[in-house]
Motif scaffolding. Structure first.
Motif: not given
Length: 420
Positions: A7-18, A145-159
């Motif tokens: 839940a934390s990672m998924l939310g972080t992915i979405i927030e960083w994507y935005d 660090s698994l929560v931090q993975v939301g950042f590169p996934i957000g980068i990948a999704a946006s890019t």
């Protein structure tokens, strides 16, 4: 624990994507759509300035949500930050351009970027605290660090989204194509809210609340009673956050405008860098559980200074393979090595009563100082010197700051973080 991490990672992915789609759009189209009356360099600087506004707002978000996160709990703040971010991102996708409403277009763009900044400023602290305050002591580095993975996934999704959209005819991309990644936020936020509403409060905060030990003014406690710890937290962050935005935002402009490389090449390089961080970030988080947080930061700071010496020499080769590998590998060495353990290290510096405020504000002040302004500073230094050596010197200086902060910081991996 799996549900909490997911839940934390998924939310972080979405927030960083935005938050991150704005950076890609600023590098690719905002200078043309919202600042068209300026010359190309000034337009790019203006677009990056509007991008930096989100970082200026991040400490405000960290202060507000940190205060209420320490007063009312972690869960409620995570839900609210997601709503704020989602509304701001969706409305950017609806904005009329300068050609349609004139000066009001960049004004509204900056206002919505401020809203994004406030949302992400409160998001990070709550997301990592939700995980590490549930995690066993010997796994806090890895799980954080698994929560931090939301950042590169957000980068990948946006890019990846913009990479796909750049295949459109230029007129269609500038007319409506760039809006799609922002409008898609509404759907993603709905998913994130559904998952996050099922979370429960952390045991550490629940204990503080049961003992009636909740801080009345946690932010003031951090600033007045723990100034050294707060400054250490800021210093730990400044190097890696500058590096990641140099590599994912400034490099787009440098590669396409200065080196005249294809836009798709640099976007693919960023995609590969993000994919590599999916492995290296948990690896470095796991290593911090084994050898400690400080050794990872010492190594990360030293390697970052070395990478600053070779980054632009490698990019200037214009060889596609060299360019892609340079960005991919240096991203992990300068960003992932410190960002992975950071989710545990920075909150561990503070007690439960002030942890949300201390970790959030320390992180977001550093992001405002060196993250949001890194593309502007790099662009300005390049225009001033006509060379990249001042940018390398700037990155080395930040690495030295993080190295010194690590020297001052205490090792925290074995601390009892349930302490008030």
């Amino acid at each position: 624990m799996r549900q909490i991490i997911l839940a934390s990672m998924l939310g972080t992915i979405i927030e960083w994507y935005d938050f991150l789609i704005y950076g890609t759009a600023a590098a690719l189209v905002f200078n043309k759509l919202f600042f068209p009356s300026l010359d190309p360099v000034a337009g790019t600087l203006a677009a990056f300035a509007s991008y930096a506004v989100g970082f200026v707002a991040r400490p405000l978000g960290g202060a507000i949500f940190g205060h209420y996160g320490d007063r009312l709990g972690r869960k409620a703040m995570l839900t609210l930050t997601m709503l704020i971010m989602g509304v701001g991102t969706f409305l950017i996708g609806c904005l009329p351009t300068y050609a349609q409403i004139g000066l009001w277009a960049p004004v509204l763009l900056v206002a919505l970027r401020l809203l994004q900044g406030i949302g992400i400023g409160g998001e990070w602290g709550g997301a990592v605290l939700m995980v590490i305050e549930h995690a066993p002591e010997h796994r806090r580095g890895l799980y954080g660090s698994l929560v931090q993975v939301g950042f590169p996934i957000g980068i990948a999704a946006s890019t990846a989204t913009f990479l796909w959209l750049t295949s459109l005819p230029e007129a269609d991309f500038l007319s409506w194509g760039w809006r799609l990644p922002f409008l898609a936020s509404a759907f993603l936020i709905g998913i994130g809210l559904f998952v996050r509403l099922r979370l429960v409060e952390t045991p550490a905060f629940a204990r503080v609340k049961e003992e009636a030990a909740v801080a009345h003014m946690p932010l003031l406690d951090v600033i007045m009673k723990q100034p050294r710890t707060f400054l250490v937290a800021v210093g730990l962050k400044v190097s890696e956050v500058a590096w990641v935005y140099i590599l994912t935002v400034f490099s787009i402009v440098y590669a396409t405008k200065t080196l005249e490389l294809p836009r798709s090449l640099i976007l693919n390089a960023i995609l590969l860098a993000a994919a590599l961080e999916l492995v290296t970030m948990p690896l470095f988080g796991w290593l911090s559980d084994k050898v400690g947080r400080r050794p990872m930061y010492f190594a990360g700071s030293a390697v970052s200074a070395c990478c600053a010496l070779v980054l632009f020499s490698l990019l200037d080769t214009r060889d596609p393979t060299t360019v892609v590998l340079t960005i991919a590998v240096i991203m992990s060495l300068t960003h992932a090595m410190m960002f992975g353990p950071q989710a545990a290290f920075m909150p561990e510096l503070f007690g439960t009563r002030t942890r949300y405020s201390g970790a959030s504000l320390g992180c977001q002040v550093a992001a405002a100082i060196s993250g949001g302004f890194a593309p502007i500073i790099a662009t300005g230094l390049l225009a001033w010197a006509g060379a990249t050596w001042p940018i390398a010197l700037y990155l080395i200086t930040l690495a030295v700051v993080s190295f010194v902060a690590t020297m001052v910081a205490a090792e925290t991996r074995h601390l009892d973080i349930t302490r008030a």
